[in-house]
Write a protein that holds these residues in place. Sequence first.
Motif, PDB file in Angstrom:
ATOM      1  N   GLN A  92      15.080 -73.439 -71.156  1.00 39.46           N
ATOM      2  CA  GLN A  92      14.086 -72.405 -71.453  1.00 39.46           C
ATOM      3  C   GLN A  92      14.385 -71.107 -70.710  1.00 39.46           C
ATOM      4  OE1 GLN A  92      11.675 -73.024 -73.792  1.00 39.46           O
ATOM      5  NE2 GLN A  92      12.841 -74.935 -74.016  1.00 39.46           N
ATOM      6  N   GLY A  93      15.568 -71.015 -70.126  1.00 41.86           N
ATOM      7  CA  GLY A  93      15.922 -69.835 -69.357  1.00 41.86           C
ATOM      8  C   GLY A  93      15.858 -70.120 -67.869  1.00 41.86           C
ATOM      9  N   GLU A  94      16.010 -69.083 -67.053  1.00 39.01           N
ATOM     10  CA  GLU A  94      15.966 -69.253 -65.603  1.00 39.01           C
ATOM     11  C   GLU A  94      14.516 -69.335 -65.140  1.00 39.01           C
ATOM     12  OE1 GLU A  94      18.340 -65.978 -64.079  1.00 39.01           O
ATOM     13  OE2 GLU A  94      19.995 -67.384 -63.762  1.00 39.01           O
ATOM     14  N   ILE A  95      14.220 -70.354 -64.354  1.00 35.59           N
ATOM     15  CA  ILE A  95      12.860 -70.609 -63.885  1.00 35.59           C
ATOM     16  C   ILE A  95      12.884 -70.731 -62.362  1.00 35.59           C
ATOM     17  CG2 ILE A  95      10.942 -72.253 -63.903  1.00 35.59           C
ATOM     18  CD1 ILE A  95      11.667 -73.021 -66.712  1.00 35.59           C
ATOM     19  N   PRO A  96      11.947 -70.070 -61.660  1.00 31.66           N
ATOM     20  CA  PRO A  96      11.877 -70.231 -60.201  1.00 31.66           C
ATOM     21  C   PRO A  96      11.688 -71.695 -59.835  1.00 31.66           C
ATOM     22  CG  PRO A  96      10.515 -68.396 -60.919  1.00 31.66           C
ATOM     23  CD  PRO A  96      10.939 -69.120 -62.162  1.00 31.66           C
ATOM     24  N   VAL A  97      12.347 -72.121 -58.787  1.00 29.91           N
ATOM     25  CA  VAL A  97      12.328 -73.532 -58.429  1.00 29.91           C
ATOM     26  C   VAL A  97      10.915 -74.048 -58.212  1.00 29.91           C
ATOM     27  CG1 VAL A  97      12.637 -73.077 -55.947  1.00 29.91           C
ATOM     28  CG2 VAL A  97      13.396 -75.264 -56.916  1.00 29.91           C
ATOM     29  N   GLU A  98      10.020 -73.202 -57.696  1.00 36.32           N
ATOM     30  CA  GLU A  98       8.650 -73.649 -57.433  1.00 36.32           C
ATOM     31  C   GLU A  98       7.853 -73.875 -58.718  1.00 36.32           C
ATOM     32  OE1 GLU A  98       8.553 -69.101 -57.109  1.00 36.32           O
ATOM     33  OE2 GLU A  98       9.908 -70.749 -56.566  1.00 36.32           O
TER      34      GLU A  98
ATOM     35  N   ALA B  23      24.847 -84.136 -59.887  1.00 43.04           N
ATOM     36  CA  ALA B  23      25.426 -83.105 -60.737  1.00 43.04           C
ATOM     37  C   ALA B  23      25.474 -81.770 -60.018  1.00 43.04           C
ATOM     38  CB  ALA B  23      24.598 -82.964 -62.021  1.00 43.04           C
ATOM     39  N   ALA B  24      26.251 -80.860 -60.596  1.00 41.47           N
ATOM     40  CA  ALA B  24      26.232 -79.452 -60.195  1.00 41.47           C
ATOM     41  C   ALA B  24      25.405 -78.718 -61.237  1.00 41.47           C
ATOM     42  CB  ALA B  24      27.647 -78.890 -60.136  1.00 41.47           C
ATOM     43  N   ILE B  25      24.476 -77.880 -60.780  1.00 40.40           N
ATOM     44  CA  ILE B  25      23.612 -77.136 -61.699  1.00 40.40           C
ATOM     45  C   ILE B  25      23.806 -75.643 -61.487  1.00 40.40           C
ATOM     46  CG2 ILE B  25      21.917 -78.983 -61.839  1.00 40.40           C
ATOM     47  CD1 ILE B  25      20.175 -77.464 -59.855  1.00 40.40           C
ATOM     48  N   SER B  26      23.387 -74.868 -62.459  1.00 37.74           N
ATOM     49  CA  SER B  26      23.580 -73.420 -62.419  1.00 37.74           C
ATOM     50  C   SER B  26      22.409 -72.740 -61.720  1.00 37.74           C
ATOM     51  CB  SER B  26      23.714 -72.872 -63.849  1.00 37.74           C
ATOM     52  OG  SER B  26      23.895 -71.485 -63.843  1.00 37.74           O
ATOM     53  N   VAL B  27      22.725 -72.048 -60.614  1.00 36.78           N
ATOM     54  CA  VAL B  27      21.710 -71.355 -59.818  1.00 36.78           C
ATOM     55  C   VAL B  27      22.175 -69.918 -59.610  1.00 36.78           C
ATOM     56  CG1 VAL B  27      20.454 -71.314 -57.630  1.00 36.78           C
ATOM     57  CG2 VAL B  27      21.094 -73.513 -58.655  1.00 36.78           C
ATOM     58  N   SER B  28      21.663 -69.004 -60.416  1.00 32.58           N
ATOM     59  CA  SER B  28      22.014 -67.576 -60.305  1.00 32.58           C
ATOM     60  C   SER B  28      23.523 -67.342 -60.243  1.00 32.58           C
ATOM     61  CB  SER B  28      21.334 -66.954 -59.079  1.00 32.58           C
ATOM     62  OG  SER B  28      19.932 -66.964 -59.226  1.00 32.58           O
TER      63      SER B  28
END
Length: 260
Positions: free
Chosen positions: A81-87, A198-203
């Motif tokens: 759904q796009g980039e979402i803040p972790v909180e 896994a490796a995930i995409s963070v910024s």
Amino acid sequence: MTLHTAPDFIPSPTHTAQSAASRSVLREARARSTGRTRAYEIAVLRQDGSVFVTEGYAPATPLFEEPFSAFAHGTLIRTTQGEIPVEDLCPGDRIVQADGLHTPLLWVGSSKFVPADIGHRTPLVRVMADSLGLARPSGFLTFGPAARILHTPQSLRGAEHTRKVFTLMRDLVDGVNIIEIQPPTPVRLYHLGLARHAAISVSGLEMETFHPGPSTIAALPLHQRDAFLSMFPHISGAKDFGPLCHPRASERSDPIYAAQ
């Protein structure tokens, strides 16, 4: 599904009701607990698709803090759904992995830390934009002590068989583009768990999801092992963490985990 209780994990007053046997165990735990403890919050995806949320107390030690101390409040995690803040993430959200595949988020752990606490320092790492390449990261990021990035160490670059390994972000501190910070006020940190490591995409960075390490749990005394696993009610045992998807670099800043 309910969160299992164990001698070192003490549910808070807001925790769901427990059996008489569990309450007895907790009374004994409170009676013998002399070390420093910390409140931990857990959100888990149940098999029926509902979300179970709880808070409890466990020792304020590296072993128990690691599953809760990778990403700072505001860190953007890439989802379908796009980039979402972790909180704002919720178990069930589909997380985009570094390989482009996506998988449901099963577990979210969080806790508050005071980085500058003299009695229990928890230094954070601030990474400036473009520190590791163009748009890597796309903006400045703050990480906790458990954050690991997937990259190729300098010593392996140019080798015939170049490989990437997970390296603690704090081991990349250079004092210029990647710096250590110690805010005096409480900071909430998070970590994320998927069905498999896994490796995930963070910024723009490839960051590690939680895994205790291949040998950590086996080396624990039985009561600590049960307490640790009780914080992951979506699994039935240590084997359910599965293997590491990439090796980990030797960790110069934390000898406790250096052999993993």
